[in-house]
Design a protein around this motif. Sequence first.
Motif, PDB file in Angstrom:
ATOM      1  N   THR A  91       0.365  -1.485   0.232  1.00 51.70           N
ATOM      2  CA  THR A  91       0.106   0.161   0.112  1.00 51.70           C
ATOM      3  C   THR A  91       0.754   1.146   0.438  1.00 51.70           C
ATOM      4  O   THR A  91       0.697   2.202  -0.512  1.00 51.70           O
ATOM      5  CB  THR A  91      -0.523  -0.180   1.415  1.00 51.70           C
ATOM      6  OG1 THR A  91      -0.267   0.518   2.416  1.00 51.70           O
ATOM      7  CG2 THR A  91      -2.047  -1.796   1.065  1.00 51.70           C
ATOM      8  N   ILE A 110       2.755  -2.319  -8.629  1.00 45.54           N
ATOM      9  CA  ILE A 110       1.872  -1.329  -7.543  1.00 45.54           C
ATOM     10  C   ILE A 110       0.600  -1.107  -8.206  1.00 45.54           C
ATOM     11  O   ILE A 110       0.499  -1.335  -9.404  1.00 45.54           O
ATOM     12  CB  ILE A 110       2.570  -0.340  -6.931  1.00 45.54           C
ATOM     13  CG1 ILE A 110       2.385   0.407  -7.995  1.00 45.54           C
ATOM     14  CG2 ILE A 110       3.911  -0.677  -5.988  1.00 45.54           C
ATOM     15  CD1 ILE A 110       3.304   1.746  -7.790  1.00 45.54           C
ATOM     16  N   THR A 114      -1.431   3.119  -4.384  1.00 45.88           N
ATOM     17  CA  THR A 114      -0.385   2.818  -3.370  1.00 45.88           C
ATOM     18  C   THR A 114       0.440   3.905  -3.768  1.00 45.88           C
ATOM     19  O   THR A 114       0.640   4.565  -4.877  1.00 45.88           O
ATOM     20  CB  THR A 114       0.634   1.599  -4.035  1.00 45.88           C
ATOM     21  OG1 THR A 114      -0.266   0.735  -4.467  1.00 45.88           O
ATOM     22  CG2 THR A 114       1.659   1.434  -3.826  1.00 45.88           C
TER      23      THR A 114
END
Length: 190
Positions: A91, A110, A114
């Motif tokens: 995250t 990602i 994120t």
Amino acid sequence: MITPYSATPESTVREAIKLSGIDYNSIVYDIGSGDGRVAVEAAAVGAKKVIAIEINELFKKLIDWNCKRKPVNTVEIIIDDAINIDYSSATHVISSVRVKEVEEKIAKEIKPGTKVVTFGWEFAGLNNPEKNQVNLLGYKYNFEIRLRNFEDIQSLYPLTVEELITKMPAVLEYQWAGPIYNSVWIYTKE
């Protein structure tokens, strides 16, 4: 890919953690963890999981030691090249390493939403960072160092800048002093 160790000032680390919105749901990847100050601070604010990625085996003991000092227990240490890591569960990614191939890999892996944090530089594959200046509380220099062994690290940590200047030459293979990081850039993958 080894880059020199450069300790980010704790005030900058705290501001990066705060500005990036790390909380109890966060899975944080700390790339180029060094002494673990970013990983430990992210864990201390309640991150669900923190992965400290460091290529240099000498720093594993120091990261462990810093985790015990705080104390935090959600930090996993991986000794490996950052290019070999899967970032798809992140995250938040906080990068102290400027390697284009690693940045491009992270940007591809990602998920949207994120957050990627750098300390004042462009991150390959991501655009439009939120740029923040950080009060450095009187710091004048940052050090990039290569120590011979863990005992040398223990003898230097934690010291003031003045103490480092006097003690470092005895235990260093390499030393560089220059301006410290004074900004936090936060990218959000779209």
